[in-house]
Design an enzyme around this catalytic site. Structure first.
Site, PDB file in Angstrom:
ATOM      1  N   ARG A 150       0.800  -1.237   0.000  1.00 33.43           N
ATOM      2  CA  ARG A 150       0.000   0.000   0.000  1.00 33.43           C
ATOM      3  C   ARG A 150       0.830   1.285   0.000  1.00 33.43           C
ATOM      4  O   ARG A 150       0.294   2.374  -0.153  1.00 33.43           O
ATOM      5  CB  ARG A 150      -0.953  -0.020   1.202  1.00 33.43           C
ATOM      6  CG  ARG A 150      -2.186  -0.862   0.938  1.00 33.43           C
ATOM      7  CD  ARG A 150      -3.052  -0.986   2.168  1.00 33.43           C
ATOM      8  NE  ARG A 150      -2.502  -1.951   3.113  1.00 33.43           N
ATOM      9  CZ  ARG A 150      -2.948  -2.113   4.364  1.00 33.43           C
ATOM     10  NH1 ARG A 150      -3.918  -1.350   4.818  1.00 33.43           N
ATOM     11  NH2 ARG A 150      -2.401  -3.013   5.151  1.00 33.43           N
ATOM     12  N   THR A 191       3.781 -14.146  10.387  1.00 33.59           N
ATOM     13  CA  THR A 191       4.653 -13.581  11.419  1.00 33.59           C
ATOM     14  C   THR A 191       5.457 -14.655  12.169  1.00 33.59           C
ATOM     15  O   THR A 191       6.595 -14.410  12.558  1.00 33.59           O
ATOM     16  CB  THR A 191       3.835 -12.734  12.418  1.00 33.59           C
ATOM     17  OG1 THR A 191       2.641 -13.460  12.770  1.00 33.59           O
ATOM     18  CG2 THR A 191       3.427 -11.407  11.823  1.00 33.59           C
ATOM     19  N   ASP A 210       7.795  -1.640  11.218  1.00 33.25           N
ATOM     20  CA  ASP A 210       6.951  -0.545  10.718  1.00 33.25           C
ATOM     21  C   ASP A 210       6.119   0.094  11.830  1.00 33.25           C
ATOM     22  O   ASP A 210       5.110   0.731  11.568  1.00 33.25           O
ATOM     23  CB  ASP A 210       6.050  -1.038   9.569  1.00 33.25           C
ATOM     24  CG  ASP A 210       5.146  -2.192   9.977  1.00 33.25           C
ATOM     25  OD1 ASP A 210       5.203  -2.610  11.148  1.00 33.25           O
ATOM     26  OD2 ASP A 210       4.389  -2.680   9.114  1.00 33.25           O
ATOM     27  N   ASN A 229      -4.183  -7.058  20.248  1.00 33.82           N
ATOM     28  CA  ASN A 229      -2.767  -7.425  20.288  1.00 33.82           C
ATOM     29  C   ASN A 229      -1.942  -6.420  19.487  1.00 33.82           C
ATOM     30  O   ASN A 229      -2.224  -6.164  18.321  1.00 33.82           O
ATOM     31  CB  ASN A 229      -2.623  -8.831  19.686  1.00 33.82           C
ATOM     32  CG  ASN A 229      -1.176  -9.243  19.530  1.00 33.82           C
ATOM     33  OD1 ASN A 229      -0.330  -8.851  20.326  1.00 33.82           O
ATOM     34  ND2 ASN A 229      -0.906 -10.035  18.506  1.00 33.82           N
ATOM     35  N   ASN A 267       0.955   1.619   7.169  1.00 29.98           N
ATOM     36  CA  ASN A 267       0.597   0.801   6.006  1.00 29.98           C
ATOM     37  C   ASN A 267       0.653   1.585   4.703  1.00 29.98           C
ATOM     38  O   ASN A 267       0.904   1.024   3.650  1.00 29.98           O
ATOM     39  CB  ASN A 267      -0.789   0.188   6.189  1.00 29.98           C
ATOM     40  CG  ASN A 267      -0.777  -0.873   7.279  1.00 29.98           C
ATOM     41  OD1 ASN A 267       0.062  -1.766   7.268  1.00 29.98           O
ATOM     42  ND2 ASN A 267      -1.661  -0.746   8.244  1.00 29.98           N
TER      43      ASN A 267
HETATM   44  C1  UD1 Z   1      -0.356  -8.938  13.430  1.00 33.01           C
HETATM   45  C2  UD1 Z   1      -0.885  -9.891  14.512  1.00 33.01           C
HETATM   46  C3  UD1 Z   1      -2.135  -9.295  15.140  1.00 33.01           C
HETATM   47  C4  UD1 Z   1      -1.864  -7.905  15.657  1.00 33.01           C
HETATM   48  C5  UD1 Z   1      -1.273  -7.026  14.563  1.00 33.01           C
HETATM   49  C6  UD1 Z   1      -0.827  -5.708  15.136  1.00 33.01           C
HETATM   50  C7  UD1 Z   1      -0.245 -12.105  13.744  1.00 33.01           C
HETATM   51  C8  UD1 Z   1      -0.718 -13.367  13.139  1.00 33.01           C
HETATM   52  N1  UD1 Z   1      -1.147 -11.156  13.935  1.00 33.01           N
HETATM   53  O1  UD1 Z   1      -1.342  -8.924  12.416  1.00 33.01           O
HETATM   54  O2  UD1 Z   1      -2.596 -10.128  16.190  1.00 33.01           O
HETATM   55  O3  UD1 Z   1      -3.074  -7.341  16.151  1.00 33.01           O
HETATM   56  O4  UD1 Z   1      -0.118  -7.659  13.977  1.00 33.01           O
HETATM   57  O5  UD1 Z   1      -0.378  -4.876  14.128  1.00 33.01           O
HETATM   58  O6  UD1 Z   1       0.917 -11.995  14.063  1.00 33.01           O
HETATM   59  N2  UD1 Z   1       5.870  -9.700   8.484  1.00 33.01           N
HETATM   60  C9  UD1 Z   1       7.000 -10.318   7.989  1.00 33.01           C
HETATM   61  N3  UD1 Z   1       6.894 -11.521   7.370  1.00 33.01           N
HETATM   62  C10 UD1 Z   1       5.709 -12.154   7.235  1.00 33.01           C
HETATM   63  C11 UD1 Z   1       4.548 -11.511   7.730  1.00 33.01           C
HETATM   64  C12 UD1 Z   1       4.664 -10.304   8.347  1.00 33.01           C
HETATM   65  O7  UD1 Z   1       8.113  -9.779   8.094  1.00 33.01           O
HETATM   66  O8  UD1 Z   1       5.691 -13.245   6.666  1.00 33.01           O
HETATM   67  C13 UD1 Z   1       5.999  -8.394   9.141  1.00 33.01           C
HETATM   68  C14 UD1 Z   1       5.236  -7.305   8.392  1.00 33.01           C
HETATM   69  O9  UD1 Z   1       6.064  -6.666   7.451  1.00 33.01           O
HETATM   70  C15 UD1 Z   1       4.832  -6.375   9.510  1.00 33.01           C
HETATM   71  C16 UD1 Z   1       4.645  -7.292  10.706  1.00 33.01           C
HETATM   72  O10 UD1 Z   1       5.381  -8.460  10.414  1.00 33.01           O
HETATM   73  O11 UD1 Z   1       5.848  -5.454   9.833  1.00 33.01           O
HETATM   74  C17 UD1 Z   1       3.190  -7.606  10.983  1.00 33.01           C
HETATM   75  O12 UD1 Z   1       2.641  -8.280   9.876  1.00 33.01           O
HETATM   76  P1  UD1 Z   1       1.177  -8.042   9.391  1.00 33.01           P
HETATM   77  O13 UD1 Z   1       0.931  -8.917   8.256  1.00 33.01           O
HETATM   78  O14 UD1 Z   1       0.911  -6.594   9.253  1.00 33.01           O
HETATM   79  O15 UD1 Z   1       0.360  -8.612  10.638  1.00 33.01           O
HETATM   80  P2  UD1 Z   1      -1.145  -8.304  10.931  1.00 33.01           P
HETATM   81  O16 UD1 Z   1      -1.992  -9.071  10.021  1.00 33.01           O
HETATM   82  O17 UD1 Z   1      -1.345  -6.845  11.012  1.00 33.01           O
HETATM   83 CA    CA Z   2      -0.298  -4.773  10.199  1.00 34.55          CA
END
Ligand code: UD1
Ligand code: CA
Length: 467
Positions: free
Chosen positions: A16, A84, A108, A174, A230
């Site tokens: 985004r 994550t 981020d 969370n 985002n």
């Molecule tokens: C995650 C949490 C959620 C919480 C939220 C807060 C999980 C499953 N969920 O959701 O409970 O409320 O954060 O913002 O953890 N990232 C990676 N590699 C990946 C996936 C993500 O590096 O494979 C990084 C993303 O770049 C980001 C962070 O981890 O910086 C969070 O990932 P994102 O996909 O935004 O998690 P949410 O779905 O928001």
């Molecule tokens: Ca997020």
């Protein structure tokens, strides 16, 4: 104190943002987003800090290494974005042999305060379970994982997409920030399966596993602190909050900021009390400003030092410059790297300096270039003076002793020296050393033809009559 390591998730693409650049490299108040959580981890004394990179891994690693050259960084790569839990798991190798607590942060989320993380670590110590987390109570928790409690104790986290209608009504959310015991972490991560609405490896599954082994501690943080980025609208919004937070801290410490909305002071800048910051001033990283300094409107200072009582008049630009006490600089001065000014120096409008050391009380008030110059104390450099420091191949040094007077429109062709107390007449091109106490003048003597204008007019009138 238990040992501390940190894993900072920086692998995301940030679709985004609509950018060629990785999201975590987008700047907020002069520094990339990910610099903030990394800095927090380092401040807390983490012995190992693992940025997990993926999208544009090389660019992110290069930037982070340059920002924290001496930090105990170990990079881990997550090739594919599988959730994550998978992201954190890719840090296991980098933390091999480490035992203690692992702080998990997002690259981020820039506004998290050190105090909140300290509270999280204290809570983890207090509860003694394998994990503690940061939660936020949100007006609208759409998209966030919900903290599900049973009998007041945290039982698990359920992602928004996996929630029952009752779970969706829970507003305790969370934040994604955890302190986890290393041994538990690696063992538990190995057992996580992507059995959920998004088919991802959820880090949040750790919470239910931890809750079975001991109490899960929580620390409540304000939503402004835990908010991520985002898109570019959110980036600007977070920057505003950070700007306000930094400016307020300076004001509370005795700095006047005329218009806090337009003062851009980066994290880590030091400013002494009774200093006045004008509108549209930028103070970039590494800048140290003393007491009772005036920073005029539109001034931009980068990695510069300004000592007590100095006045920087509007629209001056300083880069890696050292300015002594009680100087008067500007308006419209440009001090480039290697500028070192002693006390009571005056530099005026359209004066540019580079690798220039200028002694106490010396002045260059108008339209001057001083590059590769060593200038003594009590000198007066006239308007339009230029050090010709570059011969097309090499740079050469100009040296002025103490109490030197340089007349206006002088060129000093380096390498050249002007001794103590010497004078250089206006309009001189100095190509040879000038001994102390002497006068150098190189211009052609002036000739004056009296009555020349009237004679010319008469000649012209004669011609027209004849024609
Ligand atoms: C995650 C949490 C959620 C919480 C939220 C807060 C999980 C499953 N969920 O959701 O409970 O409320 O954060 O913002 O953890 N990232 C990676 N590699 C990946 C996936 C993500 O590096 O494979 C990084 C993303 O770049 C980001 C962070 O981890 O910086 C969070 O990932 P994102 O996909 O935004 O998690 P949410 O779905 O928001
Ligand atoms: Ca997020």
């Amino acid at each position: 104190m238990t040992a501390l390591a940190a894993v900072v998730l920086c692998a995301g693409k940030g679709t985004r943002m609509k950018s060629e650049k990785a999201k975590v490299l987008h700047p907020i108040l002069g520094r990339p987003l990910c610099a903030y959580p990394l800095k927090r981890a380092l401040e807390l004394g983490a012995s190992h800090v693992v940025p997990v990179v993926g999208h544009q891994a090389e660019a992110v690693e290069k930037t982070v290494r340059a920002l924290f050259p001496d930090a105990p960084l170990r990079f881990a790569v997550q090739r594919e974005q599988r959730g994550t839990a998978d992201a954190v798991r890719s840090a296991e190798e980098a933390l091999k042999g480490y035992s203690g607590r692992v702080l998990i942060l997002y690259g981020d989320v820039p506004l998290l305060r050190r105090e909140t993380l300290e509270a999280l670590l204290a809570e983890h110590d207090r509860t003694g379970g394998p994990l503690a987390l940061v939660s936020t109570t949100l007006e609208d928790p759409t998209g966030y994982g919900r903290v599900i409690r049973e009998g007041g104790r945290v039982a698990r986290i359920v992602e928004h997409k996996d929630c029952t209608p009752e779970q969706r009504a829970v507003r305790e959310s969370n934040a994604g920030i955890y302190s986890v015991d290393a041994a538990f972490l690696w063992k538990a991560l190995a057992g996580i399966k992507p059995q959920n609405a998004q088919g991802e490896y959820y880090l949040t599954d750790l919470v239910e596993m931890a809750a079975k082994l001991g109490p899960v501690g929580t620390v409540e943080a304000d939503a402004t602190e835990t908010a991520g980025v985002n898109d570019r609208v959110e980036l600007a919004a977070r920057a505003r909050v950070l700007q306000q937070r930094i400016n307020e801290a300076h004001m509370r410490a005795g700095v006047s900021i005329q218009d806090p909305a337009t003062a851009y002071i980066e994290e880590g800048v030091v400013i002494g009390p009774d200093t006045e910051v004008g509108p549209m001033v930028t103070l970039a990283a590494g800048t140290v400003v003393g007491r009772g300094v005036t920073l005029g409107q539109g001034s931009v200072l980068t990695a510069s030092t300004v000592a007590d009582g100095t006045v920087i008049k509007p629209y001056s630009v300083l880069e890696e410059a050292k300015v002594g006490e009680r100087n008067v600089i500007g308006p419209f001065s440009r001090l480039r790297p290697g500028t070192e000014l002693a006390e009571d120096v005056h530099l005026g409008n359209f004066v540019e300096t580079k690798k220039a050391r200028i002694g106490k009380g010396s002045k260059a008030n108008h339209l001057t270039y001083l590059g590769d110059a060593n200038i003594g104390a009590g000198c007066n450099v006239g308007a339009g003076t230029i050090t010709c420091n570059y011969d097309g191949v090499n740079k050469h040094v100009t040296e002025l002793g103490d109490g030197v007077f340089i007349g206006s429109d002088t060129q000093l062709v380096a390498p050249v020296k002007v001794g103590d107390g010497a004078y250089v007449g206006a309009g001189t091109t100095v190509t040879k050393n000038v001994p102390p106490g002497s006068l150098a003048v190189s211009r052609t003597p002036q000739t004056t033809k009296e009555g020349w204008v009237a004679a010319k007019k008469a000649r012209r009138a004669g011609k027209t009559q004849a024609g």
